[in-house]
Design a protein around this motif. Structure first.
Motif, PDB file in Angstrom:
ATOM      1  N   GLY A  98       0.778  -1.229   0.000  1.00 43.62           N
ATOM      2  CA  GLY A  98       0.000   0.000   0.000  1.00 43.62           C
ATOM      3  C   GLY A  98       0.807   1.274   0.000  1.00 43.62           C
ATOM      4  N   VAL A  99       2.106   1.190  -0.219  1.00 48.45           N
ATOM      5  CA  VAL A  99       2.971   2.372  -0.177  1.00 48.45           C
ATOM      6  C   VAL A  99       3.192   2.901  -1.591  1.00 48.45           C
ATOM      7  CG1 VAL A  99       5.243   3.259   0.468  1.00 48.45           C
ATOM      8  CG2 VAL A  99       4.139   1.510   1.882  1.00 48.45           C
ATOM      9  N   PRO A 100       2.921   4.186  -1.849  1.00 53.62           N
ATOM     10  CA  PRO A 100       3.236   4.734  -3.172  1.00 53.62           C
ATOM     11  C   PRO A 100       4.737   4.775  -3.403  1.00 53.62           C
ATOM     12  CG  PRO A 100       2.493   6.477  -1.691  1.00 53.62           C
ATOM     13  CD  PRO A 100       2.282   5.182  -0.978  1.00 53.62           C
ATOM     14  N   VAL A 101       5.150   4.392  -4.606  1.00 49.91           N
ATOM     15  CA  VAL A 101       6.565   4.391  -4.981  1.00 49.91           C
ATOM     16  C   VAL A 101       6.755   5.437  -6.086  1.00 49.91           C
ATOM     17  CG1 VAL A 101       8.466   3.039  -5.928  1.00 49.91           C
ATOM     18  CG2 VAL A 101       6.818   1.957  -4.377  1.00 49.91           C
ATOM     19  N   TYR A 102       7.696   6.329  -5.881  1.00 53.23           N
ATOM     20  CA  TYR A 102       7.978   7.373  -6.863  1.00 53.23           C
ATOM     21  C   TYR A 102       9.239   7.007  -7.654  1.00 53.23           C
ATOM     22  CZ  TYR A 102       4.642  10.223  -4.251  1.00 53.23           C
ATOM     23  OH  TYR A 102       3.505  10.691  -3.631  1.00 53.23           O
ATOM     24  N   ILE A 103       9.190   7.251  -8.956  1.00 53.33           N
ATOM     25  CA  ILE A 103      10.343   6.998  -9.824  1.00 53.33           C
ATOM     26  C   ILE A 103      10.770   8.337 -10.421  1.00 53.33           C
ATOM     27  CG2 ILE A 103      11.218   5.716 -11.803  1.00 53.33           C
ATOM     28  CD1 ILE A 103       8.959   3.693 -11.371  1.00 53.33           C
ATOM     29  N   ARG A 153      13.719  -8.976  12.958  1.00 53.84           N
ATOM     30  CA  ARG A 153      14.511  -8.146  12.051  1.00 53.84           C
ATOM     31  C   ARG A 153      14.000  -6.700  12.108  1.00 53.84           C
ATOM     32  NH1 ARG A 153      13.550 -12.784   8.805  1.00 53.84           N
ATOM     33  NH2 ARG A 153      15.466 -13.930   8.274  1.00 53.84           N
ATOM     34  N   SER A 154      14.891  -5.792  11.731  1.00 52.27           N
ATOM     35  CA  SER A 154      14.496  -4.393  11.588  1.00 52.27           C
ATOM     36  C   SER A 154      13.800  -4.210  10.245  1.00 52.27           C
ATOM     37  CB  SER A 154      15.728  -3.490  11.660  1.00 52.27           C
ATOM     38  OG  SER A 154      16.383  -3.652  12.896  1.00 52.27           O
ATOM     39  N   ARG A 155      12.712  -3.439  10.258  1.00 50.05           N
ATOM     40  CA  ARG A 155      11.953  -3.283   9.016  1.00 50.05           C
ATOM     41  C   ARG A 155      11.303  -1.902   8.967  1.00 50.05           C
ATOM     42  NH1 ARG A 155       8.098  -8.100   7.519  1.00 50.05           N
ATOM     43  NH2 ARG A 155      10.173  -8.910   6.978  1.00 50.05           N
ATOM     44  N   PHE A 156      11.364  -1.284   7.782  1.00 49.11           N
ATOM     45  CA  PHE A 156      10.607  -0.056   7.540  1.00 49.11           C
ATOM     46  C   PHE A 156       9.153  -0.442   7.270  1.00 49.11           C
ATOM     47  CE2 PHE A 156      14.746   1.879   6.416  1.00 49.11           C
ATOM     48  CZ  PHE A 156      14.618   3.090   7.085  1.00 49.11           C
ATOM     49  N   ILE A 157       8.228   0.215   7.976  1.00 41.72           N
ATOM     50  CA  ILE A 157       6.806  -0.043   7.744  1.00 41.72           C
ATOM     51  C   ILE A 157       6.069   1.282   7.558  1.00 41.72           C
ATOM     52  CG2 ILE A 157       6.822  -2.210   9.058  1.00 41.72           C
ATOM     53  CD1 ILE A 157       5.367  -0.660  11.301  1.00 41.72           C
ATOM     54  N   ASN A 158       4.938   1.195   6.898  1.00 38.90           N
ATOM     55  CA  ASN A 158       4.116   2.374   6.644  1.00 38.90           C
ATOM     56  C   ASN A 158       3.094   2.532   7.763  1.00 38.90           C
ATOM     57  OD1 ASN A 158       3.311   4.552   4.861  1.00 38.90           O
ATOM     58  ND2 ASN A 158       1.441   3.392   4.496  1.00 38.90           N
ATOM     59  N   THR A 159       2.973   3.747   8.309  1.00 37.20           N
ATOM     60  CA  THR A 159       1.958   4.036   9.315  1.00 37.20           C
ATOM     61  C   THR A 159       1.213   5.309   8.922  1.00 37.20           C
ATOM     62  OG1 THR A 159       3.453   5.375  10.688  1.00 37.20           O
ATOM     63  CG2 THR A 159       3.373   3.000  11.134  1.00 37.20           C
ATOM     64  N   LYS A 160       0.049   5.490   9.487  1.00 37.97           N
ATOM     65  CA  LYS A 160      -0.772   6.649   9.150  1.00 37.97           C
ATOM     66  C   LYS A 160      -0.090   7.946   9.571  1.00 37.97           C
ATOM     67  CE  LYS A 160      -5.431   8.558   9.704  1.00 37.97           C
ATOM     68  NZ  LYS A 160      -6.769   8.368  10.325  1.00 37.97           N
ATOM     69  N   ASN A 161       0.496   7.953  10.751  1.00 42.59           N
ATOM     70  CA  ASN A 161       1.129   9.164  11.271  1.00 42.59           C
ATOM     71  C   ASN A 161       2.531   9.385  10.709  1.00 42.59           C
ATOM     72  OD1 ASN A 161      -1.122   9.707  12.902  1.00 42.59           O
ATOM     73  ND2 ASN A 161      -0.324   8.457  14.582  1.00 42.59           N
ATOM     74  N   PRO A 163       3.997   8.099   7.283  1.00 37.97           N
ATOM     75  CA  PRO A 163       3.985   7.318   6.033  1.00 37.97           C
ATOM     76  C   PRO A 163       5.387   7.162   5.451  1.00 37.97           C
ATOM     77  CG  PRO A 163       3.154   9.537   5.652  1.00 37.97           C
ATOM     78  CD  PRO A 163       3.320   9.394   7.136  1.00 37.97           C
ATOM     79  N   LEU A 164       5.609   6.013   4.846  1.00 37.16           N
ATOM     80  CA  LEU A 164       6.892   5.761   4.195  1.00 37.16           C
ATOM     81  C   LEU A 164       7.043   6.608   2.936  1.00 37.16           C
ATOM     82  CD1 LEU A 164       7.607   1.904   4.180  1.00 37.16           C
ATOM     83  CD2 LEU A 164       8.883   3.692   5.359  1.00 37.16           C
ATOM     84  N   MET A 165       8.247   7.054   2.683  1.00 41.92           N
ATOM     85  CA  MET A 165       8.588   7.690   1.415  1.00 41.92           C
ATOM     86  C   MET A 165       9.575   6.790   0.704  1.00 41.92           C
ATOM     87  SD  MET A 165      10.038  11.466   0.477  1.00 41.92           S
ATOM     88  CE  MET A 165       8.544  12.044  -0.337  1.00 41.92           C
TER      89      MET A 165
END
Length: 393
Positions: A98-103, A153-161, A163-165
């Motif tokens: 669910g994370v938008p990915v920018y190119i 493991r360490s992991r980047f996750i998306n949250t509402k407050n 959000p991942l970039m």
């Protein structure tokens, strides 16, 4: 007679209402949505520049949760939504569900658009991971957001407050920040995903309305108005108003460049704004512990003798400089830790003054472009109205 006059006014009101709704309201809703999306993109990126870089100690330490960033390369794809990134010291997983990915738009190797006056017409492509079918190993990816300890493991996750970039890029790390900010806006917000369908429906609806009205007695003027307004989507591109459309395009592009240059000026200033403000001789501590400092120097020759890596940030439309020649130089303290998002550069003039100038000048260009477009559009509208009236008679 009064009933006929009221009917004419009613039809004219409906025609104008259809035109305003499909040619104005719906495209403008899309335009504000697009502008806000790219404004959030730039704001989120500037916030990310203040976040600490991911390190080995963070990933393997006891307290891993927090906001971090990493310039990494694609190492592996674990499953549908999990990928692994690695830099020189650490590897980490990212949950892209669910994370938008920018190119970012591609740039030629060794060439930066920042100081060449060449500004991108193409915006970063926005997509999602499940729509990206393949990426070569070692693809450069920038990630900023919430890091947690999950499943051992360490992991980047998306949250509402928080959000991942996630941004895919192919330029040098040191050019990434400027390139992303520079391209992170749409060429023309009015032309968005809602616009083609809305213009088509509006034009077709008014053409049908014309067909119905032309068969009614005493409705010739309203019918002519309907068919004229149905041609609104193509009207700006026809002579004689076409010349004002080209003037509008030139002025609008100039305003866009000025807004982009304003954002470029903000990049180094952003580090100081969070730690007491910018003034000559001020310095701030970066998230990686390095010291980023600002000094005022009177000539580029003197700057070169101090540090040959400092680049001059030039502006294509903004008149720079103050009452005397001076450059605000931003640079990492000699021997300090380098941060790819803290650029070594010289700005010709006071950045705070230049920010105000670029904003004001961009607003002036936008106003003039709107006047030019409106003048050409009204000119063509009146000509079409007259010609079609004579033709139907």
């Amino acid at each position: 007679m009064m009933t006929l006059q009221a009917a004419i006014y009613l039809h004219l009101f409906i025609i104008i209402l259809i035109a305003l709704f499909f040619y104005g309201l719906i495209p403008l809703i899309g335009a504000f949505s697009v502008r806000n999306r790219w404004r959030r993109f730039r704001s989120q990126l500037m916030t990310a520049s203040l976040s600490p870089s991911l390190s080995y100690g963070v990933v393997h330490g006891n307290q891993v949760s927090g906001t971090y960033r990493i310039f990494g390369s694609l190492q592996a794809v674990q499953d549908e939504n999990i990928i692994w990134l690695a830099d020189e010291t650490v590897s980490v997983s990212i949950d892209l569900a669910g994370v938008p990915v920018y190119i970012l738009p591609s740039v030629s190797k060794g060439e930066s658009m920042v100081n060449t006056g060449e500004y991108p017409d193409e915006s970063p492509k926005r997509t999602y991971w499940n729509r990206i079918f393949s990426l070569p190993e070692k693809t450069h990816i920038f990630v900023s957001g919430n890091l947690v300890y999950k499943d051992g493991r360490s992991r980047f996750i998306n949250t509402k407050n928080n959000p991942l970039m996630v941004i895919i890029y192919d330029c040098e790390d040191s050019e990434f920040y400027s390139h992303a900010i520079l391209s992170g806006r749409q060429r023309n917000e009015y032309w968005n995903s809602l616009t083609p369908g809305s213009l088509t429906i509006g034009s077709f609806s008014l053409f049908i309305y014309f067909y119905l009205l032309i068969q009614m007695p005493y409705m010739q003027f309203t019918a002519v108005t309907a068919i004229t307004f149905s041609l609104v989507p193509v009207m700006p591109f026809l002579p004689p108003g076409l010349i004002f459309y080209y003037i509008y395009r030139h002025l609008w592009k100039s305003a866009r460049i000025l807004r982009a240059e304003r954002d470029l000026i903000r990049l180094p200033v952003n580090f100081f704004s969070s730690q007491g403000g910018l003034f000559p001789g001020s310095s701030v501590i970066l998230s990686n512990g390095g010291k980023y400092q600002c000094s005022v120097i009177s000539s580029m020759e003197e700057i070169r003798t101090m540090n040959s890596d400092v680049s001059l940030r030039e502006f294509s439309l903004l008149k720079t400089g103050t009452d005397r020649d001076e450059f605000f130089v931003f640079d990492i303290e000699q021997g300090g830790k380098v941060d790819p998002m803290a650029e070594s550069l010289a700005v010709p003039g006071n950045p705070d003054v230049l920010l105000l100038k670029s904003t004001k000048k961009a607003q002036q260009y936008e106003l003039l472009s709107a006047i030019s477009f409106g003048f050409g559009f009204i000119m063509n509208l009146l000509i079409f109205l007259t010609v079609i009236t004579l033709f139907i008679r």
